[in-house]
Design a protein around this motif. Sequence first.
Motif, mmCIF file in Angstrom:
data_model
loop_
_atom_site.group_PDB
_atom_site.id
_atom_site.type_symbol
_atom_site.label_atom_id
_atom_site.label_comp_id
_atom_site.label_asym_id
_atom_site.label_seq_id
_atom_site.Cartn_x
_atom_site.Cartn_y
_atom_site.Cartn_z
ATOM 1 N N VAL A 1 -5.871 13.332 43.825
ATOM 2 C CA VAL A 1 -4.590 14.006 44.014
ATOM 3 C C VAL A 1 -4.529 14.621 45.403
ATOM 4 O O VAL A 1 -3.543 14.493 46.109
ATOM 5 N N ALA B 1 -6.985 14.589 38.772
ATOM 6 C CA ALA B 1 -6.279 15.345 37.740
ATOM 7 C C ALA B 1 -7.254 16.030 36.787
ATOM 8 O O ALA B 1 -6.935 17.070 36.208
ATOM 9 N N ALA C 1 5.315 17.040 43.486
ATOM 10 C CA ALA C 1 6.442 17.153 42.560
ATOM 11 C C ALA C 1 7.613 17.893 43.196
ATOM 12 O O ALA C 1 8.751 17.415 43.168
ATOM 13 N N THR C 2 7.349 19.073 43.765
ATOM 14 C CA THR C 2 8.408 19.867 44.390
ATOM 15 C C THR C 2 7.874 20.571 45.623
ATOM 16 O O THR C 2 6.665 20.783 45.765
ATOM 17 N N THR D 1 2.750 10.721 46.460
ATOM 18 C CA THR D 1 3.408 10.510 45.174
ATOM 19 C C THR D 1 3.020 11.564 44.139
ATOM 20 O O THR D 1 3.609 11.609 43.051
ATOM 21 N N ALA D 2 2.021 12.401 44.459
ATOM 22 C CA ALA D 2 1.627 13.477 43.543
ATOM 23 C C ALA D 2 2.408 14.757 43.814
ATOM 24 O O ALA D 2 2.284 15.722 43.053
ATOM 25 N N SER E 1 4.147 21.885 44.780
ATOM 26 C CA SER E 1 3.593 21.791 43.439
ATOM 27 C C SER E 1 3.240 20.327 43.186
ATOM 28 O O SER E 1 3.932 19.423 43.662
ATOM 29 N N LEU E 2 2.162 20.106 42.426
ATOM 30 C CA LEU E 2 1.613 18.766 42.272
ATOM 31 C C LEU E 2 1.711 18.266 40.844
ATOM 32 O O LEU E 2 1.679 19.045 39.885
ATOM 33 N N ARG E 3 1.816 16.972 40.733
ATOM 34 C CA ARG E 3 1.706 16.336 39.422
ATOM 35 C C ARG E 3 0.216 16.183 39.110
ATOM 36 O O ARG E 3 -0.538 15.607 39.889
ATOM 37 N N GLY E 4 -0.199 16.704 37.968
ATOM 38 C CA GLY E 4 -1.589 16.538 37.553
ATOM 39 C C GLY E 4 -2.515 17.660 37.958
ATOM 40 O O GLY E 4 -3.683 17.667 37.575
#
Length: 292
Positions: free
Chosen positions: A207, A221, A258-259, A255-256, A271-274
């Motif tokens: 990530v 993750a 998020a915002t 791509t990780a 902020s991250l996905r995962g």
Amino acid sequence: MTERAPHALIAEDEPLLAAALQQDLARAWPELQVVALVGDGRSAVRQALAMRPDVLFFDIRMPAQSGIEAAAELADAWPDDLPFPALVFATAYDQYAVQAFEAQAVDYLLKPIQADRLARTVAKVQGLLAQRTPASSSTAAAPPAAPSAASHSPELEATMAQLRALLGAPGLGIAPAAAPASAATRLSVIQASHGTQIHMVPVAEVVYFEAADKYVRVLTAEREYLIRTALKELIEQLDPQEFWQVHRSTLVRATAIATVTRDEAGKQHISLRGRPERLPVSRLYAHLFKAM
């Protein structure tokens, strides 16, 4: 009220050269007060933030952190309500370095420093400082309003753009001038040792990477690993479209993300996905996040 004399900080790892520049400045610009002489980039950042000088003379090659890296770190931490110092780099003659400085309209001094060249630099810096309003440097001025989300001055934005270009320019001694990794040679697996085991971590699962002291943290993750490979070396082996540098110590999978949130002081965080962390975005890389 009498306006205070301009202040300067000199960052040069050769004490004799630092003293010589201070003496040359005393002749070329008697009103200028050199408030600090430091010998490395990290001390330059720390002292500049404490003393907030009007002019910085940074040597390019210094221990641990180059002058350009120090300037970029300082610009990232500089208060929004103060003009960024006029910046002058010093370097031994190097054709590529000179071309990079001239292409970015950044003032520079070649070693050994010649009196006529220093005089031109002094005149240029004096002109820049004269364009700034007295209220911006007066300690008696009323405190400014809290900066808005878009309060970064055009002057600071221009400085950040110059520093971004210089950080990527060859011939400045910042990082090896290596060609970007081709698709065939890009890193696909990270080998991270832990005790007697070596973990094979697919890059596709990472990530983000974060430099920490002598190590780089590799975060997926589910887990965190530590490797000794420098972040600069990793950058050269990864796809720049896949991993974005958002801070001098952080490399994030695009791509990780998020915002991206901007706080009241205008600082950006992602902020991250995962992953639960919120990561800061430095001013140097804030240009990556603009609405399409």
